[in-house]
Design a protein around this motif. Sequence first.
Motif, short mmCIF file in Angstrom:
data_model
loop_
_atom_site.label_atom_id
_atom_site.label_comp_id
_atom_site.label_asym_id
_atom_site.label_seq_id
_atom_site.Cartn_x
_atom_site.Cartn_y
_atom_site.Cartn_z
N ARG A 182 0.98 -0.97 -0.03
CA ARG A 182 -0.08 0.08 0.15
C ARG A 182 1.10 1.33 0.00
O ARG A 182 1.80 1.30 0.87
N GLN A 183 0.69 2.27 -0.94
CA GLN A 183 1.28 3.48 -1.05
C GLN A 183 0.15 4.66 -1.07
O GLN A 183 -0.66 4.53 -1.88
N HIS A 184 0.58 5.74 -0.34
CA HIS A 184 -0.45 6.86 -0.44
C HIS A 184 -1.80 6.34 -0.04
O HIS A 184 -2.80 6.79 -0.62
N GLY A 185 -2.15 5.35 0.77
CA GLY A 185 -3.49 4.65 1.01
C GLY A 185 -4.18 3.92 0.01
O GLY A 185 -5.33 3.75 0.25
N THR A 186 -3.41 3.34 -0.71
CA THR A 186 -4.10 2.76 -1.69
C THR A 186 -3.31 1.70 -2.50
O THR A 186 -1.84 1.68 -2.29
N ARG A 187 -3.79 0.79 -3.11
CA ARG A 187 -2.91 -0.33 -3.90
C ARG A 187 -3.30 -0.29 -5.41
O ARG A 187 -4.23 -1.04 -5.70
N LYS A 188 -2.66 0.47 -6.41
CA LYS A 188 -2.99 0.83 -7.67
C LYS A 188 -1.91 0.12 -8.48
O LYS A 188 -0.88 0.25 -8.17
N ALA A 189 -2.14 -0.25 -9.71
CA ALA A 189 -1.32 -0.81 -10.64
C ALA A 189 -1.99 -0.62 -11.87
O ALA A 189 -3.40 -0.93 -12.23
N ALA A 190 -1.41 -0.36 -12.90
CA ALA A 190 -1.60 -0.36 -14.36
C ALA A 190 -0.51 -0.85 -15.22
O ALA A 190 0.63 -0.85 -15.00
N ALA A 191 -0.95 -1.34 -16.30
CA ALA A 191 -0.15 -1.90 -17.52
C ALA A 191 0.99 -0.76 -17.76
O ALA A 191 0.72 0.55 -18.01
N GLY A 192 2.16 -1.31 -17.79
CA GLY A 192 3.47 -0.58 -18.07
C GLY A 192 4.08 0.29 -16.87
O GLY A 192 5.18 0.73 -17.04
N ASN A 193 3.60 0.09 -15.53
CA ASN A 193 4.17 0.54 -14.45
C ASN A 193 5.48 -0.03 -14.21
O ASN A 193 5.11 -1.44 -14.01
N PRO A 194 6.37 0.31 -13.83
CA PRO A 194 7.71 -0.31 -13.53
C PRO A 194 7.57 -0.81 -12.03
O PRO A 194 6.68 -0.09 -11.08
N CYS A 195 8.10 -1.90 -11.60
CA CYS A 195 7.66 -2.55 -10.07
C CYS A 195 9.02 -3.30 -9.83
O CYS A 195 9.84 -3.69 -10.52
N VAL A 196 9.11 -3.70 -8.40
CA VAL A 196 9.95 -4.47 -7.78
C VAL A 196 9.32 -5.42 -7.02
O VAL A 196 7.98 -5.08 -6.57
N PHE A 197 9.44 -6.54 -6.73
CA PHE A 197 8.74 -7.86 -6.05
C PHE A 197 9.72 -8.82 -5.71
O PHE A 197 10.92 -8.87 -6.17
N TYR A 198 9.23 -9.73 -4.79
CA TYR A 198 9.81 -10.85 -4.61
C TYR A 198 9.18 -12.09 -5.19
O TYR A 198 7.90 -12.24 -5.13
N PRO A 199 9.65 -13.05 -5.86
CA PRO A 199 9.10 -14.10 -6.52
C PRO A 199 8.81 -15.23 -5.25
O PRO A 199 9.52 -15.28 -4.30
N TYR A 200 7.66 -15.84 -5.45
CA TYR A 200 7.18 -16.88 -4.28
C TYR A 200 6.56 -17.96 -5.15
O TYR A 200 5.40 -17.98 -5.33
N PRO A 201 7.44 -18.95 -5.39
CA PRO A 201 6.87 -20.05 -6.25
C PRO A 201 6.00 -20.93 -5.05
O PRO A 201 6.28 -21.28 -4.05
N GLU A 202 4.98 -21.46 -5.64
CA GLU A 202 3.88 -22.19 -5.26
C GLU A 202 3.89 -23.50 -6.10
O GLU A 202 3.79 -23.45 -7.25
N SER A 203 3.97 -24.60 -5.36
CA SER A 203 3.93 -26.04 -6.17
C SER A 203 2.50 -26.21 -6.90
O SER A 203 1.48 -25.80 -6.42
N GLY A 204 2.66 -26.47 -8.26
CA GLY A 204 1.32 -26.52 -8.89
C GLY A 204 0.75 -25.68 -9.57
O GLY A 204 -0.51 -25.66 -9.98
N LYS A 205 1.22 -24.41 -9.14
CA LYS A 205 0.64 -23.00 -9.69
C LYS A 205 1.59 -22.07 -10.25
O LYS A 205 2.87 -22.47 -10.38
N PRO A 206 1.26 -21.10 -11.12
CA PRO A 206 2.01 -20.26 -11.77
C PRO A 206 2.90 -19.49 -10.75
O PRO A 206 2.44 -19.41 -9.66
N ASP A 207 4.00 -19.22 -11.17
CA ASP A 207 5.00 -18.38 -10.07
C ASP A 207 4.27 -17.23 -9.74
O ASP A 207 3.57 -16.36 -10.51
N ARG A 208 4.42 -16.85 -8.54
CA ARG A 208 3.63 -15.75 -8.00
C ARG A 208 4.62 -14.50 -7.40
O ARG A 208 5.39 -14.83 -7.23
N ALA A 209 4.34 -13.27 -7.56
CA ALA A 209 4.86 -12.05 -7.13
C ALA A 209 4.26 -11.59 -5.79
O ALA A 209 2.96 -11.47 -5.96
N VAL A 210 4.96 -11.39 -4.77
CA VAL A 210 4.81 -10.93 -3.59
C VAL A 210 5.27 -9.66 -3.35
O VAL A 210 6.46 -9.43 -3.67
#
Length: 90
Positions: A45-73
């Motif tokens: 959460r930044q500035h009281g909101t959780r917003k995302a839009a196509a094209g936004n640069p970001c940083v994240f941690y990968p979180y592999p879950e077995s049997g599912k697509p890789d997830r970003a957290v």
Amino acid sequence: MRRVQKDSSKIQKGTVKWFSNIRNYGFIESNSGQSYFFHRSDIIRQHGTRKAAAGNPCVFYPYPESGKPDRAVNVLIEVSSRVNGSAKYS
């Protein structure tokens, strides 16, 4: 929100490829070309909101879950805003 151990060597950089405000999920493409699923609850959460839009640069941690697509957290979206004619990341 899923939390991963703070290990800065695992931080990935990427770009939001697609995000649906209706369904509250989307995909990030890392700088290495791999796709990661993420949910609105995975966005830090930044500035009281959780917003995302196509094209936004970001940083994240990968979180592999077995049997599912890789997830970003712990996704931090870099939202550009103009201040005195120059780009500023918040």
